[in-house]
Design an enzyme around this catalytic site. Structure first.
Site, PDB file in Angstrom:
ATOM      1  N   ASP A  68      -9.988   1.425  -6.174  1.00 42.06           N
ATOM      2  CA  ASP A  68     -11.439   1.408  -6.449  1.00 42.06           C
ATOM      3  C   ASP A  68     -12.102   2.652  -5.832  1.00 42.06           C
ATOM      4  O   ASP A  68     -12.854   3.382  -6.505  1.00 42.06           O
ATOM      5  CB  ASP A  68     -12.007   0.116  -5.834  1.00 42.06           C
ATOM      6  CG  ASP A  68     -13.401  -0.236  -6.318  1.00 42.06           C
ATOM      7  OD1 ASP A  68     -13.893   0.426  -7.236  1.00 42.06           O
ATOM      8  OD2 ASP A  68     -13.986  -1.193  -5.757  1.00 42.06           O
ATOM      9  N   SER A  88      -4.692  -6.552  -7.316  1.00 47.52           N
ATOM     10  CA  SER A  88      -4.583  -7.522  -6.197  1.00 47.52           C
ATOM     11  C   SER A  88      -3.421  -7.281  -5.237  1.00 47.52           C
ATOM     12  O   SER A  88      -3.285  -8.019  -4.260  1.00 47.52           O
ATOM     13  CB  SER A  88      -4.491  -8.978  -6.697  1.00 47.52           C
ATOM     14  OG  SER A  88      -5.751  -9.498  -7.013  1.00 47.52           O
TER      15      SER A  88
HETATM   16  N1  AR6 Z   1      -3.780   4.924  -8.450  1.00 44.53           N
HETATM   17  C1  AR6 Z   1      -3.073   3.833  -8.796  1.00 44.53           C
HETATM   18  N2  AR6 Z   1      -2.856   2.788  -7.972  1.00 44.53           N
HETATM   19  C2  AR6 Z   1      -3.393   2.866  -6.722  1.00 44.53           C
HETATM   20  C3  AR6 Z   1      -4.152   3.971  -6.293  1.00 44.53           C
HETATM   21  C4  AR6 Z   1      -4.347   5.038  -7.200  1.00 44.53           C
HETATM   22  N3  AR6 Z   1      -5.055   6.121  -6.897  1.00 44.53           N
HETATM   23  N4  AR6 Z   1      -4.534   3.726  -4.989  1.00 44.53           N
HETATM   24  C5  AR6 Z   1      -4.014   2.528  -4.648  1.00 44.53           C
HETATM   25  N5  AR6 Z   1      -3.307   2.002  -5.685  1.00 44.53           N
HETATM   26  P1  AR6 Z   1      -6.034  -2.128  -3.992  1.00 44.53           P
HETATM   27  P2  AR6 Z   1      -6.665  -4.955  -4.583  1.00 44.53           P
HETATM   28  C6  AR6 Z   1      -2.577   0.734  -5.786  1.00 44.53           C
HETATM   29  O1  AR6 Z   1      -6.059  -2.378  -2.538  1.00 44.53           O
HETATM   30  O2  AR6 Z   1      -5.483  -5.402  -3.821  1.00 44.53           O
HETATM   31  C7  AR6 Z   1     -10.900  -2.440  -2.846  1.00 44.53           C
HETATM   32  O3  AR6 Z   1     -11.571  -2.219  -1.641  1.00 44.53           O
HETATM   33  C8  AR6 Z   1      -2.078   0.083  -4.529  1.00 44.53           C
HETATM   34  O4  AR6 Z   1      -0.816   0.628  -4.145  1.00 44.53           O
HETATM   35  O5  AR6 Z   1      -6.650  -0.896  -4.512  1.00 44.53           O
HETATM   36  O6  AR6 Z   1      -6.939  -5.536  -5.938  1.00 44.53           O
HETATM   37  C9  AR6 Z   1     -11.770  -3.159  -3.866  1.00 44.53           C
HETATM   38  O7  AR6 Z   1     -13.119  -2.742  -3.780  1.00 44.53           O
HETATM   39  C10 AR6 Z   1      -1.929  -1.366  -4.961  1.00 44.53           C
HETATM   40  O8  AR6 Z   1      -0.643  -1.606  -5.504  1.00 44.53           O
HETATM   41  O9  AR6 Z   1      -6.743  -3.361  -4.818  1.00 44.53           O
HETATM   42  C11 AR6 Z   1     -11.597  -4.596  -3.483  1.00 44.53           C
HETATM   43  O10 AR6 Z   1     -12.451  -4.930  -2.406  1.00 44.53           O
HETATM   44  C12 AR6 Z   1      -2.943  -1.525  -6.090  1.00 44.53           C
HETATM   45  O11 AR6 Z   1      -3.455  -0.211  -6.336  1.00 44.53           O
HETATM   46  C13 AR6 Z   1     -10.153  -4.663  -3.024  1.00 44.53           C
HETATM   47  O12 AR6 Z   1      -9.832  -3.344  -2.585  1.00 44.53           O
HETATM   48  C14 AR6 Z   1      -4.097  -2.433  -5.780  1.00 44.53           C
HETATM   49  O13 AR6 Z   1      -4.512  -2.218  -4.420  1.00 44.53           O
HETATM   50  C15 AR6 Z   1      -9.222  -5.021  -4.152  1.00 44.53           C
HETATM   51  O14 AR6 Z   1      -7.924  -5.203  -3.653  1.00 44.53           O
END
Ligand code: AR6
Length: 176
Positions: free
Chosen positions: A35, A122
């Site tokens: 995000d 997630s």
């Molecule tokens: N490109 C692709 N995947 C990514 C990237 C990127 N640039 N950066 C991280 N990931 P997360 P959630 C992956 O934490 O668990 C936020 O604060 C990462 O390795 O981004 O759904 C939101 O505002 C992981 O596998 O999302 C919410 O509050 C995946 O993205 C909360 O985090 C999801 O990790 C959502 O948590």
């Protein structure tokens, strides 16, 4: 099935598909993880539209999805969905995560999107177990593709971390 399913390792903000998916939170005001990366790279236009949606409908519920511009990103749209926080699995987390994938795909269909890239919703800050999330993601996408065979040309799973990439590689053997 005519929709191609592909696996990519890397940063979703670099993907030039019609839409990329954001793993957002219900406030739609941004956060960490993917995000944060999407809002940083895409610039303020994304947040402006998120705020408009928030003013109209009060954010986004878990399992649901909303669409905005992609600002400066190479994609055209960002589809924001809110995954469940993993709380042990007894709070409908699996069903809610499947809903995310299905609702994103429905919204993509409504907007004529042909190429779409998903992150591993997630599985970061929200701590959903990665193996189970990967299996659910693939199942939800395959079910949608089976019932809408000509809707999308390509759906990519973009894995950022090695563990997710390996899990998807294993699950998608013979598919990509
Ligand atoms: N490109 C692709 N995947 C990514 C990237 C990127 N640039 N950066 C991280 N990931 P997360 P959630 C992956 O934490 O668990 C936020 O604060 C990462 O390795 O981004 O759904 C939101 O505002 C992981 O596998 O999302 C919410 O509050 C995946 O993205 C909360 O985090 C999801 O990790 C959502 O948590």
């Amino acid at each position: 099935m005519s929709t191609k399913l592909t696996l990519i390792q890397g940063d979703i903000t670099k993907i030039a598909s019609d839409a990329i998916v954001n793993a957002a939170n219900s406030s739609l005001l941004g956060g960490g993880g993917v995000d944060g990366a999407i809002h940083r790279a895409g610039g303020p236009a994304i947040l402006e539209e998120c705020i408009q949606i928030r003013n109209k409908q009060g954010g986004c519920k878990i399992g649901e999805a909303v669409i905005t511009t992609a600002g400066r990103l190479p994609a055209k749209y960002v589809i924001h969905t809110v995954g469940p926080v993993w709380q042990g699995g007894r709070n409908r987390e699996r069903e809610l995560l499947s809903n995310c994938y299905r609702n994103v795909l429905e919204l993509a269909l409504e907007h004529g999107i042909k190429t779409l890239a998903f992150p591993n919703i997630s599985t970061g800050i929200y701590r959903f177990p990665k193996a189970e999330a990967a299996a659910l993601a693939l199942e939800a996408v395959q079910a949608f593709v089976a019932s809408h065979p000509d809707a999308l040309e390509e759906i990519s799973f973009v894995c950022y971390d090695d563990e997710n990439f390996r899990l998807y590689e294993e699950l998608m053997k013979g598919e990509v």
